[in-house]
Motif scaffolding. Structure first.
Motif, PDB file in Angstrom:
ATOM      1  N   GLY A 105      38.634  42.805  54.541  1.00 20.38           N
ATOM      2  CA  GLY A 105      37.657  43.220  55.538  1.00 20.38           C
ATOM      3  C   GLY A 105      36.349  43.640  54.915  1.00 20.38           C
ATOM      4  N   ILE A 106      35.376  43.979  55.764  1.00 23.27           N
ATOM      5  CA  ILE A 106      34.030  44.302  55.273  1.00 23.27           C
ATOM      6  C   ILE A 106      34.041  45.577  54.431  1.00 23.27           C
ATOM      7  CG2 ILE A 106      31.685  44.927  55.956  1.00 23.27           C
ATOM      8  CD1 ILE A 106      32.047  43.173  58.439  1.00 23.27           C
ATOM      9  N   ILE A 107      34.562  46.673  54.981  1.00 24.85           N
ATOM     10  CA  ILE A 107      34.541  47.948  54.265  1.00 24.85           C
ATOM     11  C   ILE A 107      35.391  47.883  53.003  1.00 24.85           C
ATOM     12  CG2 ILE A 107      35.145  50.390  54.404  1.00 24.85           C
ATOM     13  CD1 ILE A 107      34.505  50.264  57.397  1.00 24.85           C
ATOM     14  N   GLU A 108      36.601  47.365  53.135  1.00 27.56           N
ATOM     15  CA  GLU A 108      37.503  47.288  51.976  1.00 27.56           C
ATOM     16  C   GLU A 108      36.941  46.347  50.903  1.00 27.56           C
ATOM     17  OE1 GLU A 108      38.292  46.969  55.063  1.00 27.56           O
ATOM     18  OE2 GLU A 108      39.749  48.537  55.541  1.00 27.56           O
ATOM     19  N   GLY A 109      36.357  45.255  51.338  1.00 27.67           N
ATOM     20  CA  GLY A 109      35.805  44.306  50.381  1.00 27.67           C
ATOM     21  C   GLY A 109      34.662  44.893  49.582  1.00 27.67           C
ATOM     22  N   HIS A 110      33.745  45.570  50.268  1.00 30.57           N
ATOM     23  CA  HIS A 110      32.583  46.125  49.570  1.00 30.57           C
ATOM     24  C   HIS A 110      32.976  47.305  48.690  1.00 30.57           C
ATOM     25  CE1 HIS A 110      29.094  44.092  51.771  1.00 30.57           C
ATOM     26  NE2 HIS A 110      30.196  43.529  52.237  1.00 30.57           N
ATOM     27  N   SER A 111      33.852  48.162  49.186  1.00 34.98           N
ATOM     28  CA  SER A 111      34.281  49.304  48.367  1.00 34.98           C
ATOM     29  C   SER A 111      35.098  48.826  47.167  1.00 34.98           C
ATOM     30  CB  SER A 111      35.093  50.287  49.215  1.00 34.98           C
ATOM     31  OG  SER A 111      36.254  49.663  49.761  1.00 34.98           O
ATOM     32  N   GLY A 112      35.929  47.810  47.371  1.00 39.19           N
ATOM     33  CA  GLY A 112      36.708  47.267  46.266  1.00 39.19           C
ATOM     34  C   GLY A 112      35.829  46.654  45.194  1.00 39.19           C
ATOM     35  N   LEU A 113      34.773  45.968  45.631  1.00 37.52           N
ATOM     36  CA  LEU A 113      33.847  45.369  44.671  1.00 37.52           C
ATOM     37  C   LEU A 113      33.082  46.445  43.910  1.00 37.52           C
ATOM     38  CD1 LEU A 113      32.789  42.626  43.674  1.00 37.52           C
ATOM     39  CD2 LEU A 113      31.012  42.752  45.427  1.00 37.52           C
ATOM     40  N   SER A 114      32.699  47.527  44.607  1.00 33.61           N
ATOM     41  CA  SER A 114      31.990  48.625  43.936  1.00 33.61           C
ATOM     42  C   SER A 114      32.863  49.250  42.853  1.00 33.61           C
ATOM     43  CB  SER A 114      31.592  49.698  44.961  1.00 33.61           C
ATOM     44  OG  SER A 114      30.674  49.197  45.903  1.00 33.61           O
ATOM     45  N   ALA A 115      34.160  49.314  43.121  1.00 30.67           N
ATOM     46  CA  ALA A 115      35.086  49.926  42.164  1.00 30.67           C
ATOM     47  C   ALA A 115      35.297  49.071  40.921  1.00 30.67           C
ATOM     48  CB  ALA A 115      36.432  50.194  42.842  1.00 30.67           C
ATOM     49  N   MET A 116      34.825  47.841  40.942  1.00 23.23           N
ATOM     50  CA  MET A 116      35.011  46.926  39.806  1.00 23.23           C
ATOM     51  C   MET A 116      33.851  46.990  38.818  1.00 23.23           C
ATOM     52  SD  MET A 116      36.463  43.552  41.785  1.00 23.23           S
ATOM     53  CE  MET A 116      36.225  42.532  40.322  1.00 23.23           C
ATOM     54  N   LYS A 117      33.003  47.981  38.954  1.00 22.24           N
ATOM     55  CA  LYS A 117      31.804  48.077  38.115  1.00 22.24           C
ATOM     56  C   LYS A 117      32.120  47.955  36.626  1.00 22.24           C
ATOM     57  CE  LYS A 117      28.073  51.291  36.951  1.00 22.24           C
ATOM     58  NZ  LYS A 117      27.459  52.605  37.254  1.00 22.24           N
ATOM     59  N   ASP A 118      33.231  48.553  36.198  1.00 21.73           N
ATOM     60  CA  ASP A 118      33.585  48.551  34.773  1.00 21.73           C
ATOM     61  C   ASP A 118      34.010  47.172  34.270  1.00 21.73           C
ATOM     62  OD1 ASP A 118      33.050  51.232  34.706  1.00 21.73           O
ATOM     63  OD2 ASP A 118      35.144  51.862  34.944  1.00 21.73           O
ATOM     64  N   LEU A 119      34.198  46.218  35.179  1.00 20.47           N
ATOM     65  CA  LEU A 119      34.624  44.879  34.771  1.00 20.47           C
ATOM     66  C   LEU A 119      33.452  43.930  34.511  1.00 20.47           C
ATOM     67  CD1 LEU A 119      37.623  44.345  37.237  1.00 20.47           C
ATOM     68  CD2 LEU A 119      37.715  44.972  34.817  1.00 20.47           C
ATOM     69  N   VAL A 120      32.231  44.402  34.737  1.00 21.65           N
ATOM     70  CA  VAL A 120      31.058  43.573  34.454  1.00 21.65           C
ATOM     71  C   VAL A 120      31.032  43.243  32.960  1.00 21.65           C
ATOM     72  CG1 VAL A 120      28.541  43.478  34.442  1.00 21.65           C
ATOM     73  CG2 VAL A 120      29.738  44.570  36.343  1.00 21.65           C
ATOM     74  N   PRO A 121      30.882  41.973  32.592  1.00 22.01           N
ATOM     75  CA  PRO A 121      30.849  41.611  31.171  1.00 22.01           C
ATOM     76  C   PRO A 121      29.784  42.400  30.409  1.00 22.01           C
ATOM     77  CG  PRO A 121      31.023  39.644  32.523  1.00 22.01           C
ATOM     78  CD  PRO A 121      30.787  40.790  33.460  1.00 22.01           C
ATOM     79  N   GLN A 122      30.095  42.779  29.185  1.00 25.72           N
ATOM     80  CA  GLN A 122      29.188  43.606  28.396  1.00 25.72           C
ATOM     81  C   GLN A 122      27.833  42.947  28.191  1.00 25.72           C
ATOM     82  OE1 GLN A 122      29.891  46.770  27.515  1.00 25.72           O
ATOM     83  NE2 GLN A 122      27.730  46.867  26.891  1.00 25.72           N
ATOM     84  N   ALA A 123      27.838  41.619  28.071  1.00 30.42           N
ATOM     85  CA  ALA A 123      26.557  40.915  27.877  1.00 30.42           C
ATOM     86  C   ALA A 123      25.625  41.138  29.069  1.00 30.42           C
ATOM     87  CB  ALA A 123      26.812  39.419  27.691  1.00 30.42           C
ATOM     88  N   LEU A 124      26.192  41.186  30.290  1.00 32.48           N
ATOM     89  CA  LEU A 124      25.373  41.450  31.478  1.00 32.48           C
ATOM     90  C   LEU A 124      24.989  42.919  31.562  1.00 32.48           C
ATOM     91  CD1 LEU A 124      27.139  39.231  34.198  1.00 32.48           C
ATOM     92  CD2 LEU A 124      24.922  38.842  33.102  1.00 32.48           C
ATOM     93  N   VAL A 125      25.885  43.802  31.157  1.00 30.58           N
ATOM     94  CA  VAL A 125      25.557  45.233  31.138  1.00 30.58           C
ATOM     95  C   VAL A 125      24.381  45.485  30.218  1.00 30.58           C
ATOM     96  CG1 VAL A 125      26.401  47.529  30.516  1.00 30.58           C
ATOM     97  CG2 VAL A 125      27.911  45.934  31.705  1.00 30.58           C
ATOM     98  N   ASP A 126      24.388  44.845  29.059  1.00 29.81           N
ATOM     99  CA  ASP A 126      23.289  45.005  28.103  1.00 29.81           C
ATOM    100  C   ASP A 126      21.963  44.517  28.671  1.00 29.81           C
ATOM    101  OD1 ASP A 126      25.131  46.001  26.328  1.00 29.81           O
ATOM    102  OD2 ASP A 126      25.383  44.101  25.237  1.00 29.81           O
ATOM    103  N   GLN A 127      22.047  43.570  29.623  1.00 34.42           N
ATOM    104  CA  GLN A 127      20.838  43.041  30.251  1.00 34.42           C
ATOM    105  C   GLN A 127      20.369  43.903  31.430  1.00 34.42           C
ATOM    106  OE1 GLN A 127      18.993  39.968  29.493  1.00 34.42           O
ATOM    107  NE2 GLN A 127      20.079  40.383  27.581  1.00 34.42           N
ATOM    108  N   GLY A 128      21.178  44.900  31.825  1.00 32.78           N
ATOM    109  CA  GLY A 128      20.765  45.784  32.912  1.00 32.78           C
ATOM    110  C   GLY A 128      21.646  45.746  34.143  1.00 32.78           C
ATOM    111  N   HIS A 129      22.765  44.995  34.092  1.00 38.82           N
ATOM    112  CA  HIS A 129      23.681  44.903  35.235  1.00 38.82           C
ATOM    113  C   HIS A 129      24.337  46.264  35.488  1.00 38.82           C
ATOM    114  CE1 HIS A 129      26.538  43.225  38.038  1.00 38.82           C
ATOM    115  NE2 HIS A 129      26.249  41.972  37.736  1.00 38.82           N
ATOM    116  N   GLN A 130      24.319  46.752  36.744  1.00 39.85           N
ATOM    117  CA  GLN A 130      24.902  48.043  37.094  1.00 39.85           C
ATOM    118  C   GLN A 130      26.009  47.925  38.135  1.00 39.85           C
ATOM    119  OE1 GLN A 130      21.796  51.470  36.507  1.00 39.85           O
ATOM    120  NE2 GLN A 130      20.934  50.062  38.007  1.00 39.85           N
TER     121      GLN A 130
END
Length: 532
Positions: free
Chosen positions: A208-233
């Motif tokens: 659903g909308i709420i669960e999908g967006h909150s679940g995606l927000s909780a995945m912040k730590d899974l952003v690849p380090q190369a993108l984090v170094d470029q400014g991905h938050q």
């Protein structure tokens, strides 16, 4: 995949498209019919054709994949697409373009500018820029369609490219803009249905909308380090202000495409094809709804695919696509959707590919035949009775296919931004002056266009890292990928080329004392001023 079901569906689809193309062919009698549809296209057809031309496989496959990597920040582009690409383009620019093209009897974008400024050079130069540079954009739309057919139908990529190119060439050669717009409108309806279902099922798959967006927000730590170094938050946040990724998203993707849409020749020509301003106003609602579902859906589905892949495979979207963002959406569809939807979405992507490329090829062909050759006094080539514009179709298709083989993987969104941005820098000041400023002069328009295109090309060759490093000219001449350090390496050339070309346009117009400024006669018709 059940080909026993898919093939009959494709036959019916292609049958309808072929009938519409034939209908357009039968309705194409005069040169005006071929170029601007006789100026009597229904507003709904115009709006759907405009939207289908605007939203190609580059938006669905390319930008959908980029949003999967970078997140919801691309929704700002969807906002600009609706505000600038529909409302301003139709209700503000479109009414003026339609009126001016009628008064000047202009049937192409370069001819409109050339006649407004009483300059054959502007017509030929504009046509040349379109004919030379537009194939880069055309080819990536072709790549998007080919990649989807490769993934969804297990079709050989080379065969997919040739098949799509051949179909498009037949449509454009025979029916001109009428065949293009009729098939576009039908394709747009298929695209709208397909994307609406895709968005609904995606939300359903992630809870659903709420669960999908909150679940995606909780995945912040899974952003690849190369993108984090470029400014991905994180996929639900904007990149860090001023970071390399922020400059790429804002200057190249959001502003480059969002502003560049106002100076797209293939889109401006749609406004010349309706009979009055009321038709354009009526087109705003249809076009706005279409763009909302197409770009908005693509830029939401892309990021949410990370949550789906993580819950089902343990990796994010980039991992599933092995780093190629152009493959994220096709792979996501194959894993998420049932066979019947894959069939429908195959038609959706076919519609997006055919509609956009047919429009682009039509513009390239008219640039070649009408704006370049006819303006220079060439009525035929090699003694052939065939209209040079139709010869331009063949040349444009061949150029697109060749570039589709040469361009690297993951290039769709970047090449789209390149074309939109370079058009904004080269054409937008002269177009705005043509529509709204009587004091605008031929010398100013010429200087502005040359400045815009030249500075943009220099920026891509020597400053903007992605293109400069790929081309290698800066490395060969100066021993380094770019001649200036960050942030110039990530600032799109649009950010300095457009202000510079606009400044040149204003300054030269104010300083120019010549009498070639367009003026209003007593009857209100715009004509070149005579020498005093």
């Amino acid at each position: 995949m059940n080909f026993a079901v898919l093939i009959p569906i494709l036959i019916v689809y292609m049958g309808i498209m072929s009938w519409l193309a034939y209908y357009g062919y039968k309705k194409t009698v005069t040169e005006s019919d071929y170029l601007v549809g006789g100026r009597n296209i229904h507003p709904a057809v115009m709006a759907l054709s405009y939207g289908a031309t605007f939203i190609s496989t580059s938006a669905i496959v390319g930008f959908g994949g980029v949003s999967a990597a970078h997140g919801f920040s691309l929704l700002w582009l969807a906002f600009l697409n609706i505000v600038l690409g529909i409302f301003v383009a139709f209700a503000i620019f479109g009414t003026k373009i339609r009126k001016l093209s009628l008064e000047l009897n202009a049937t192409t974008f370069p001819t409109l500018l050339g006649k407004r400024y009483d300059s054959k050079f502007i017509t030929v130069f504009s046509g040349s820029m379109i004919f030379i540079l537009m194939p880069a954009y055309t080819s990536i739309v072709l790549i998007g369609g080919g990649r989807f057919l490769q993934e969804s139908m297990s079709m050989n990529f080379n065969l997919a490219l040739i098949l799509l190119a051949a179909i498009i060439a037949i449509y454009v050669v025979t029916g001109g803009i009428k065949a293009v717009m009729y098939t576009d409108a039908f394709g747009a309806v298929v695209m709208l249905i397909g994307m609406a279902i895709f968005l609904f099922v995606t939300y359903q798959a992630v809870g659903g909308i709420i669960e999908g967006h909150s679940g995606l927000s909780a995945m912040k730590d899974l952003v690849p380090q190369a993108l984090v170094d470029q400014g991905h938050q994180g996929w639900t946040s904007m990149p860090e202000l001023g970071s390399p990724l922020w400059w790429t998203i804002v200057s190249t993707i959001i502003m480059g495409v969002g502003v560049g849409v106002l100076a797209q020749p293939q889109l401006a020509m749609r406004c010349m094809a309706v009979k009055d301003d009321r038709a354009l106003y009526r087109s705003v609602l249809v076009g706005g709804i279409f763009i909302f579902f197409m770009t908005g859906a693509a830029f939401v589905i892309g990021p949410l695919s990370n949550l789906y892949f993580y819950e089902n495979t343990g990796g994010i979207a980039l991992t599933a696509a092995k780093g190629n963002v152009d493959l994220i959406i096709p792979i996501f569809i194959n894993q998420l959707m049932p066979d019947w939807f894959i069939y429908l979405f195959t038609l959706t992507l076919l519609s997006a590919t055919i509609s956009t490329i047919s429009s682009l090829i039509h513009v390239q062909a008219t640039a070649f035949g009408q704006d370049i050759l006819k303006t220079l006094g060439v009525q035929s080539l090699f003694g052939s009775k065939l209209n040079p514009s139709r010869i331009g179709v063949v040349v444009g298709v061949i150029a697109a296919v060749i570039l589709a083989y040469l361009l690297p993987a993951g290039i769709i969104a970047q090449a789209t931004a390149f074309w939109f941005g370079i058009c904004a820098a080269g054409f937008l000041p002269a177009l705005i002056g043509a529509l709204y400023w009587k004091r605008a002069t031929k010398a100013a328009a010429t200087a502005s266009m040359i400045t815009g295109f030249t500075v943009s090309i220099i920026g891509f060759l020597f400053l903007h890292l992605k293109e400069a490093a790929a081309i290698g000219l800066s490395q060969a001449l100066f021993g380094k990928a770019t001649v200036l350090p960050f942030p110039w390496t990530h600032i799109d050339p649009l950010f300095y080329a457009l202000p510079l070309s606009a400044a040149v346009f204003v300054v030269v117009s104010l300083l120019d004392k010549s009498t070639n400024v367009k003026k209003q006669t007593e009857k209100g018709t715009i004509v070149p001023a005579v020498s005093e």
